[in-house]
Enzyme design. Sequence first.
Site, short mmCIF file in Angstrom:
data_model
loop_
_atom_site.label_atom_id
_atom_site.label_comp_id
_atom_site.label_asym_id
_atom_site.label_seq_id
_atom_site.Cartn_x
_atom_site.Cartn_y
_atom_site.Cartn_z
N GLU A 1 25.95 -50.73 2.94
CA GLU A 1 24.59 -50.80 3.45
C GLU A 1 24.19 -52.25 3.76
O GLU A 1 24.29 -53.13 2.90
CB GLU A 1 23.60 -50.17 2.48
CG GLU A 1 22.22 -50.06 3.06
CD GLU A 1 21.35 -49.01 2.37
OE1 GLU A 1 20.12 -49.10 2.51
OE2 GLU A 1 21.90 -48.12 1.71
N ASP B 1 32.24 -45.43 -12.83
CA ASP B 1 31.99 -44.13 -12.20
C ASP B 1 30.54 -44.06 -11.71
O ASP B 1 29.63 -43.76 -12.48
CB ASP B 1 32.27 -43.02 -13.21
CG ASP B 1 32.20 -41.62 -12.60
OD1 ASP B 1 31.66 -41.49 -11.49
OD2 ASP B 1 32.67 -40.68 -13.25
N LYS C 1 16.29 -44.34 -5.14
CA LYS C 1 17.49 -44.60 -4.32
C LYS C 1 17.62 -46.10 -4.09
O LYS C 1 18.74 -46.65 -4.09
CB LYS C 1 17.38 -43.85 -2.99
CG LYS C 1 18.64 -43.93 -2.13
CD LYS C 1 18.60 -45.07 -1.14
CE LYS C 1 19.84 -45.06 -0.23
NZ LYS C 1 19.88 -46.24 0.66
N HIS D 1 15.40 -54.91 7.39
CA HIS D 1 16.53 -54.00 7.42
C HIS D 1 17.20 -53.99 8.79
O HIS D 1 18.42 -54.04 8.90
CB HIS D 1 16.08 -52.59 7.05
CG HIS D 1 17.20 -51.58 7.08
ND1 HIS D 1 18.13 -51.50 6.06
CD2 HIS D 1 17.54 -50.65 7.99
CE1 HIS D 1 19.00 -50.54 6.36
NE2 HIS D 1 18.65 -50.01 7.51
#
Length: 445
Positions: free
Chosen positions: A92, A303, A287, A400
């Site tokens: 990202e 993990d 998120k 972004h």
Amino acid sequence: MKEKENQSNKWVKGFSKLSKDEKIDWVTTRYFHSPDSAKKLLEDYWNKDSQLQLLHDEFIENAVSNFYLPLGVAPNFIINQQAYTIPMATEESSVLAAAGKSAKFWASRGGFSTKIIGTEKIGHVHFMFAGEAHKISDFIENIKPVLHSDTDSITTNMRARGGGITTIELCDKTDQLANYFQLHVSFETIDSMGANFINSCLEQFGDTIKREAIRYAPFSDEEKNIEIVMCILSNHVPRCLVRAEVSCPVEELNEDKELSPQAFCEKFIRAIDIANADIHRAVTHNKGVMNGVDAVVIATGNDFRAVEAGAHAFASSTGNYKSLTHATIENGVFRYWIDIPLALGTVGGITKLHPMVQWSLDLLGNPTAKQLMEVVAVAGLAQNFAAIRSLITSGIQKGHMKMHLMNILNQFKASKTEKQQLIDHFKSHTVSFSAVENELLKIRS
């Protein structure tokens, strides 16, 4: 008829026994219009005939190539008065930039502080017992010494390091499912994540329960027939918990030109209040936290699926899904923090096998599992701070899309010269896919 033949051609027996070249040939000739191109792409990402590739191939079954993620670093983090540069593996665009921006912002305001609240991990033996609850309770109490002795060989090394099995409790779940009980076991696994250790202990517990039930005189013949359904660790680890936080006087939050420090703090807190009030916002809010958390978890060979599941379960622990982060203003001081469950390891798994994982751990000073928990929590908090800060000021797209610009240019196969021209152009223009396409067409025409 031809369609059936095509479908049957895509089934295979003994695929795992094929050589790597044979697996690649089978996949590419049956599923791709251009098998040679598909094969070449796999080979481009495959370090053929290298020891490193042999190592990668043995991590999983049916390996046909590698799937790369960029590994970046976020410098300028101050955590408990110590300087860190944090490794982050992610695709990202804005994650590294946001993390670095938050790190720099808080470094001049005392940095991040952390606290390990707990390190307990949990596992269960899930079983069915068709008898009275007091009988199974007495039985479990009776065999606890046997449960410990039967797992002595498994726990020896862990106990030598200060870990092992800490508690064994019976949980009556018959109000949720008829005849359902569980053995709830807690563990301390020190610097390993501990999944294999925990599962080995639990499976032995299952065998012990079945064996000892047959010998247990107070049980009827039916009660002796205990059904062990499954023995497995839980990724819900609410007591394997770390807190990361920042704080400073409100007046020190003075970098925004449009909002006063007090208005900035109040709006920031309101954004978290909205995440607590609305699940749609809460999921996106968290998120953002996991953008930072997952990137470090992946870079250090842990993990991330387990961490994600545990974090979201923890966010739901009140009965409603809420923000993982919190903020207050008290006596003129802005305080912002996260409590997050993180079951991590710095030994075991691929931590000593994957060269880039070892590199990442070396970068962090070869931390203990507790220290890694602290770093990961800080990365999540920093990421969330950057996201909220953008949302309540300039908006999320400004930063972004600037970071995403290079991805768009690469989709259009822009040349080095074209890239530089468009980077300069979009310093003062809004980035969007269509705007980039239009400007690129102007240059090329």
